[in-house]
Write a protein that holds these residues in place. Structure first.
Motif, PDB file in Angstrom:
ATOM      1  N   THR A 153       2.626 -15.606  -5.929  1.00 50.73           N
ATOM      2  CA  THR A 153       1.528 -16.209  -5.359  1.00 50.73           C
ATOM      3  C   THR A 153       0.635 -15.310  -5.004  1.00 50.73           C
ATOM      4  O   THR A 153       0.778 -14.340  -4.460  1.00 50.73           O
ATOM      5  N   LEU A 154      -0.817 -15.479  -5.242  1.00 46.94           N
ATOM      6  CA  LEU A 154      -1.776 -14.319  -4.752  1.00 46.94           C
ATOM      7  C   LEU A 154      -1.928 -14.811  -3.283  1.00 46.94           C
ATOM      8  O   LEU A 154      -1.970 -15.829  -2.527  1.00 46.94           O
ATOM      9  N   ALA A 155      -2.173 -13.808  -2.709  1.00 48.06           N
ATOM     10  CA  ALA A 155      -2.401 -13.595  -1.011  1.00 48.06           C
ATOM     11  C   ALA A 155      -3.489 -12.466  -0.842  1.00 48.06           C
ATOM     12  O   ALA A 155      -3.420 -11.345  -1.065  1.00 48.06           O
ATOM     13  N   ALA A 156      -4.381 -13.062  -0.181  1.00 47.18           N
ATOM     14  CA  ALA A 156      -5.640 -12.254   0.392  1.00 47.18           C
ATOM     15  C   ALA A 156      -5.324 -11.809   1.870  1.00 47.18           C
ATOM     16  O   ALA A 156      -4.932 -12.509   2.514  1.00 47.18           O
ATOM     17  N   PRO A 157      -5.786 -10.581   2.435  1.00 43.35           N
ATOM     18  CA  PRO A 157      -5.702 -10.322   3.594  1.00 43.35           C
ATOM     19  C   PRO A 157      -6.459 -11.430   4.643  1.00 43.35           C
ATOM     20  O   PRO A 157      -7.437 -11.829   4.419  1.00 43.35           O
ATOM     21  N   ALA A 158      -5.788 -11.570   5.874  1.00 42.83           N
ATOM     22  CA  ALA A 158      -6.200 -12.673   6.608  1.00 42.83           C
ATOM     23  C   ALA A 158      -7.377 -12.315   7.565  1.00 42.83           C
ATOM     24  O   ALA A 158      -8.095 -12.961   8.097  1.00 42.83           O
ATOM     25  N   VAL A 159      -7.530 -10.806   7.878  1.00 45.30           N
ATOM     26  CA  VAL A 159      -8.683 -10.385   8.874  1.00 45.30           C
ATOM     27  C   VAL A 159      -9.653  -9.594   8.054  1.00 45.30           C
ATOM     28  O   VAL A 159     -10.889  -9.963   8.337  1.00 45.30           O
ATOM     29  N   ASP A 160      -9.223  -8.740   7.145  1.00 40.26           N
ATOM     30  CA  ASP A 160     -10.209  -7.877   6.555  1.00 40.26           C
ATOM     31  C   ASP A 160     -10.160  -8.041   4.937  1.00 40.26           C
ATOM     32  O   ASP A 160      -9.097  -7.452   4.503  1.00 40.26           O
ATOM     33  N   PRO A 161     -11.117  -8.583   4.248  1.00 38.05           N
ATOM     34  CA  PRO A 161     -10.583  -8.641   2.881  1.00 38.05           C
ATOM     35  C   PRO A 161     -10.746  -7.400   2.310  1.00 38.05           C
ATOM     36  O   PRO A 161     -10.177  -7.526   1.013  1.00 38.05           O
ATOM     37  N   GLU A 162     -10.969  -6.032   2.695  1.00 39.51           N
ATOM     38  CA  GLU A 162     -10.793  -4.995   1.837  1.00 39.51           C
ATOM     39  C   GLU A 162      -9.315  -4.470   1.760  1.00 39.51           C
ATOM     40  O   GLU A 162      -9.102  -3.718   0.949  1.00 39.51           O
ATOM     41  N   CYS A 164      -7.799  -2.358   3.805  1.00 40.15           N
ATOM     42  CA  CYS A 164      -7.478  -0.930   3.841  1.00 40.15           C
ATOM     43  C   CYS A 164      -6.275  -0.374   4.841  1.00 40.15           C
ATOM     44  O   CYS A 164      -6.110   0.629   4.867  1.00 40.15           O
ATOM     45  N   ASP A 165      -5.934  -1.362   5.715  1.00 33.99           N
ATOM     46  CA  ASP A 165      -4.656  -1.068   6.726  1.00 33.99           C
ATOM     47  C   ASP A 165      -3.909  -2.404   6.669  1.00 33.99           C
ATOM     48  O   ASP A 165      -4.277  -3.523   6.372  1.00 33.99           O
ATOM     49  N   ALA A 166      -2.849  -2.194   7.430  1.00 32.41           N
ATOM     50  CA  ALA A 166      -1.813  -3.251   7.435  1.00 32.41           C
ATOM     51  C   ALA A 166      -2.410  -4.306   8.306  1.00 32.41           C
ATOM     52  O   ALA A 166      -2.119  -5.523   8.399  1.00 32.41           O
ATOM     53  N   ALA A 167      -3.382  -3.997   9.350  1.00 34.42           N
ATOM     54  CA  ALA A 167      -3.984  -4.938  10.395  1.00 34.42           C
ATOM     55  C   ALA A 167      -4.807  -6.001   9.655  1.00 34.42           C
ATOM     56  O   ALA A 167      -5.046  -6.999  10.110  1.00 34.42           O
ATOM     57  N   ALA A 168      -5.300  -5.249   8.610  1.00 36.14           N
ATOM     58  CA  ALA A 168      -6.118  -6.384   7.724  1.00 36.14           C
ATOM     59  C   ALA A 168      -5.537  -7.645   7.406  1.00 36.14           C
ATOM     60  O   ALA A 168      -6.119  -8.745   6.945  1.00 36.14           O
ATOM     61  N   TYR A 169      -4.255  -7.410   7.067  1.00 34.28           N
ATOM     62  CA  TYR A 169      -3.380  -8.724   6.477  1.00 34.28           C
ATOM     63  C   TYR A 169      -2.979  -9.588   7.708  1.00 34.28           C
ATOM     64  O   TYR A 169      -2.385 -10.829   7.300  1.00 34.28           O
ATOM     65  N   ASP A 174       3.840 -10.631   5.712  1.00 32.91           N
ATOM     66  CA  ASP A 174       4.787 -10.448   4.758  1.00 32.91           C
ATOM     67  C   ASP A 174       4.596 -10.891   3.574  1.00 32.91           C
ATOM     68  O   ASP A 174       4.482 -11.988   3.353  1.00 32.91           O
ATOM     69  N   LEU A 175       4.116 -10.022   2.540  1.00 36.77           N
ATOM     70  CA  LEU A 175       3.859 -10.641   1.333  1.00 36.77           C
ATOM     71  C   LEU A 175       4.870 -10.398   0.125  1.00 36.77           C
ATOM     72  O   LEU A 175       4.756 -10.084  -0.793  1.00 36.77           O
ATOM     73  N   THR A 176       6.177 -10.240   0.727  1.00 36.72           N
ATOM     74  CA  THR A 176       7.262  -9.968  -0.507  1.00 36.72           C
ATOM     75  C   THR A 176       7.181 -11.357  -1.490  1.00 36.72           C
ATOM     76  O   THR A 176       7.011 -12.437  -1.135  1.00 36.72           O
ATOM     77  N   GLY A 177       7.072 -10.616  -2.631  1.00 35.02           N
ATOM     78  CA  GLY A 177       7.243 -11.755  -3.724  1.00 35.02           C
ATOM     79  C   GLY A 177       5.838 -12.184  -4.218  1.00 35.02           C
ATOM     80  O   GLY A 177       5.414 -13.042  -5.114  1.00 35.02           O
ATOM     81  N   GLN A 178       4.871 -11.605  -3.550  1.00 31.43           N
ATOM     82  CA  GLN A 178       3.503 -12.044  -3.651  1.00 31.43           C
ATOM     83  C   GLN A 178       2.286 -10.815  -4.331  1.00 31.43           C
ATOM     84  O   GLN A 178       2.815  -9.724  -4.444  1.00 31.43           O
ATOM     85  N   ILE A 179       1.411 -11.201  -4.769  1.00 34.00           N
ATOM     86  CA  ILE A 179       0.368 -10.362  -5.304  1.00 34.00           C
ATOM     87  C   ILE A 179      -0.789 -10.203  -4.436  1.00 34.00           C
ATOM     88  O   ILE A 179      -1.415 -11.410  -4.216  1.00 34.00           O
ATOM     89  N   ALA A 180      -1.326  -9.325  -3.854  1.00 34.77           N
ATOM     90  CA  ALA A 180      -2.307  -8.919  -3.034  1.00 34.77           C
ATOM     91  C   ALA A 180      -3.560  -9.141  -3.911  1.00 34.77           C
ATOM     92  O   ALA A 180      -3.568  -8.588  -4.880  1.00 34.77           O
ATOM     93  N   ILE A 181      -4.814  -9.658  -3.369  1.00 34.30           N
ATOM     94  CA  ILE A 181      -6.167  -9.594  -3.967  1.00 34.30           C
ATOM     95  C   ILE A 181      -6.859  -9.125  -2.625  1.00 34.30           C
ATOM     96  O   ILE A 181      -7.127  -9.846  -1.722  1.00 34.30           O
ATOM     97  N   VAL A 182      -7.644  -8.096  -3.090  1.00 30.59           N
ATOM     98  CA  VAL A 182      -8.438  -7.509  -2.005  1.00 30.59           C
ATOM     99  C   VAL A 182      -9.888  -7.017  -2.491  1.00 30.59           C
ATOM    100  O   VAL A 182      -9.806  -7.070  -3.895  1.00 30.59           O
ATOM    101  N   SER A 183     -10.808  -7.142  -1.814  1.00 26.47           N
ATOM    102  CA  SER A 183     -12.215  -6.574  -2.057  1.00 26.47           C
ATOM    103  C   SER A 183     -12.344  -4.985  -2.172  1.00 26.47           C
ATOM    104  O   SER A 183     -11.717  -4.053  -1.453  1.00 26.47           O
TER     105      SER A 183
END
Length: 525
Positions: A153-162, A164-169, A174-183
Motif C-alpha cells: 500500500t502506498l503511504a505518504a508522510p503525514a506531516v511533511d510531504p518531502e 526528509c526525516d522521521a518526524a515528517a511521517y 510504521d510503514l512496514t510492508g508499504q511503499i513510501a511516496i514523497v515529494s
C-alpha cells in the motif's frame, strides 16, 4: 548530459546584465548511404568561401543543414542498433566510426583513447498502481527490489510531504510492508531513502515538484537504502488524489546489474597552429541508455563535427584546435575524466581553454552560457582563471548579433568538470534539460512556460523530432565563431599570442600574467 541529481536544488537559468565581451584509424568502415566528403564552406549566394577565415564566413560555413545531416546519421545508427547509442554498445561503436570517417575525409587523423569503468545498468523499472502502468526511473545506487518487485500500500508522510526525516511521517509511524511516496524538495534523495527505511517502508517513490521525470541518484552505495525510484509530478499528484479516497496498492520493480564497460573517446586536432597553446572543444558522443540520445548529445557532437570539417578549410590557424567526442559521460563523465587523468602536467598546461557543448538543440530551448563570472549563480566549483574571458567570447558574439542569452550555472555537471579541476579555463553552451522554462525566458526565446526545456530528456523519445532547428542553428554559429576566434587569438584568456602561418609564438612574446608582473604591457598590447 549526465544530470542524475543528488539533491533537489536544481539550477534554473536567469538573465544577467551583458558584459563585454596520435593517429589510429577506424577499425571498420560504416556504411554512409549517400554521404560523400565534407561539404565545402558556402557563402550566402552558394559560392564557395574556400577559406572561411572570419567570423562571418565560418558561421556561414557551419550550416545547420550539414549539422542536421549528421544528426540524421546518428538517428539512423540508433535505429539500426536497438534504438541505443550508449557507451559500450554497438550503437556507440557505429557512432564513433561515423565521426572518424567524416573527420578523415576532411583531412584529420583520428585517435581513440580507450578506458574502462564499472557501470550499473538498468534491467527493469516498472510501476503499477491499481493495475495502471506509470513511468518510474530507478535512481543511481538504488538497491534492487526482489524478484517480481515490491507490492504494498502506498503511504505518504503525514506531516511533511518531502519525507526528509522521521518526524515528517508523524510520531510512531510504521510503514512496514508499504511503499513510501514523497515529494522532491529540499533534501537529498539519499536522505529520503534512508528515512523511508527507518520507518519500515519497503521502497520509496519520489515525485517531481516541477513538470517532468525525476532523474535521481543516491550519491553512493549504502546498505541502509531501500529501493528508490523517480516519478513525474503529474503521476505523483494523480496517485495522491487516489490515496485521498482510500488505500491504493502498487507494485514497483527496480532492477539493475553491475558490469564493466570498455569503451573509448575519439579525438582529432588541426595540423596547423601553436601546439603549446591548444584550444579544445568537447561533446559527449554517448547517449543515455533509455534511447537514441539525439538532443543529449548528438546535437553537441554534430555541431563540433561540422565545425571541425569547416575549420579544416581555413588556410591559417595560429593555435592548434583539438576536438574530442567523449564516451561514458552519461555514466558519470567517465571519458573526459579518464582522458584528463592520462595527460601529463605539461600536456594539460598546453591547453589554453576548453569549450563544452552538451545539449544545444532542446525543443523548448534557452540560449544558455556557462556563468563563469557568477553574475547570476554562485558556482559550486572553483572557476579557473581565464574562464570569464572564455565566457566573453560567446556573450560578446551574441550581443554583437542581438541574440538574447541567459546564464546557466557553472556547475561542473558535464565534461568540463575534469578540466576545471585541473585548473584549465572553460566555458560552454547549453539549451536546457529538465529545468522549467519561465515566462521571462519565453519572452526572450519563445516556447512554453511551465514545462521543461527538454520534456523528452533521457527518454526513448529523445529522437530527431526532439531537436529544435532554430536553437541548433544559433548555437552552431556561436560554436563556429568561438572556435575560429580562439584558434587565432587566446591572449585575452591566457596572455599567449600567436602569429604567422607557422603558428610560432608572437615575435614580441606572450603577455605577462598577473603573477608575472605588469598586466598592462603597452608594447605587447
Amino acid at each position: 548530459m549526465s544530470t542524475r541529481e543528488i539533491d533537489d536544488r536544481a539550477a534554473r537559468p536567469g538573465r544577467r546584465t551583458t558584459r563585454r565581451t596520435l593517429a589510429v584509424t577506424a577499425t571498420a568502415a560504416v556504411a554512409l548511404a549517400g554521404m560523400g566528403g565534407p561539404a565545402l564552406a558556402k557563402g550566402p549566394g552558394g559560392e564557395s568561401n574556400g577559406n572561411p577565415n572570419t567570423s562571418k564566413k565560418i558561421t556561414q560555413a557551419v550550416d545547420v543543414d550539414n549539422v542536421w545531416a549528421h544528426l540524421e546519421e546518428f538517428q539512423r545508427i540508433a535505429d539500426d542498433n536497438g534504438g541505443n547509442r550508449a557507451a559500450g554498445t554497438e550503437g556507440y561503436e557505429a557512432s564513433a566510426e561515423y565521426v572518424e570517417q567524416v573527420l578523415q575525409e576532411a583531412g584529420y587523423e583520428t585517435e581513440r583513447h580507450p578506458f574502462s569503468y564499472p557501470r550499473t545498468r538498468t534491467v527493469a523499472e516498472s510501476l503499477t498502481v491499481e493495475g495502471e502502468s506509470l513511468g518510474v526511473r530507478v535512481m543511481s545506487y538504488s538497491p534492487a527490489t526482489p524478484d517480481g518487485g515490491v507490492t504494498g500500500t502506498l503511504a505518504a508522510p503525514a506531516v511533511d510531504p518531502e519525507g526528509c526525516d522521521a518526524a515528517a511521517y508523524g510520531e510512531g509511524a510504521d510503514l512496514t510492508g508499504q511503499i513510501a511516496i514523497v515529494s522532491r524538495g529540499s533534501c537529498a534523495f539519499a536522505a529520503k531513502s534512508l528515512v523511508a527505511a527507518a520507518v519500515g517502508a519497503e521502497a520509496v517513490l519520489v515525485y517531481n515538484n516541477v513538470p517532468g521525470m525525476v532523474n535521481g541518484t543516491l550519491g553512493e552505495p549504502d546498505p541502509g537504502y531501500v529501493p528508490a525510484g523517480g516519478m513525474t509530478q503529474a503521476d505523483g499528484q494523480a496517485v495522491l488524489a487516489r490515496m485521498a479516497e482510500g488505500p491504493v496498492e502498487a507494485t514497483v520493480q527496480l532492477e539493475t546489474v553491475d558490469e564493466v564497460v570498455s569503451t573509448f573517446n575519439v579525438l582529432a586536432e588541426t595540423s596547423q597552429g601553436r601546439d603549446d597553446n591548444v584550444v579544445m572543444l568537447g561533446a559527449h558522443l554517448d547517449g543515455a541508455q533509455e534511447g537514441a540520445g539525439i538532443n543529449d548529445n548528438a546535437t553537441g557532437s554534430a555541431a563540433i563535427l561540422e565545425t571541425a570539417v569547416q575549420l579544416a578549410t581555413v588556410n591559417k590557424l595560429n593555435n592548434t584546435v583539438r576536438f574530442a567526442w567523449w564516451g561514458g559521460e552519461e555514466d558519470g563523465l567517465q571519458g573526459s575524466d579518464a582522458w584528463v587523468a592520462d595527460q601529463s602536467d605539461d600536456e594539460l598546461a598546453d591547453i589554453a581553454t576548453y569549450l563544452n557543448f552538451d545539449m544545444v538543440g532542446s525543443p523548448n530551448y534557452i540560449i544558455g552560457v556557462y556563468d563563469a563570472d557568477e553574475s547570476t549563480y554562485a558556482a559550486p566549483v572553483e572557476v579557473p582563471d581565464g574562464s570569464i574571458e572564455t565566457e566573453d567570447v560567446f556573450t560578446d558574439y551574441f550581443d554583437s548579433i542581438g541574440q538574447p542569452w541567459v546564464d546557466t550555472m557553472f556547475s561542473g555537471r558535464s565534461d568540463y568538470q575534469p578540466f576545471i579541476a585541473a585548473g584549465i579555463p572553460a566555458s560552454g553552451l547549453f539549451t536546457g534539460a529538465d529545468g522549467t522554462k519561465t515566462e521571462e525566458e519565453v519572452e526572450m526565446f519563445g516556447g512554453t512556460a511551465g514545462i521543461t526545456y527538454d520534456p523528452n530528456y533521457h527518454t526513448p523519445a529523445d529522437d530527431l523530432s526532439n531537436v529544435n532547428p532554430e536553437a541548433l542553428d544559433i548555437m552552431g554559429d556561436a560554436i563556429a565563431h568561438a572556435t575560429l576566434s580562439l584558434a587565432q587569438d587566446t591572449s585575452e584568456v591566457n596572455g599567449k599570442r600567436s602569429a604567422g602561418k607557422s603558428g610560432k609564438p608572437h615575435p614580441q612574446g606572450d603577455l605577462p600574467t598577473a603573477d608575472e608582473g605588469d598586466e598592462g604591457d603597452e608594447d605587447a598590447a
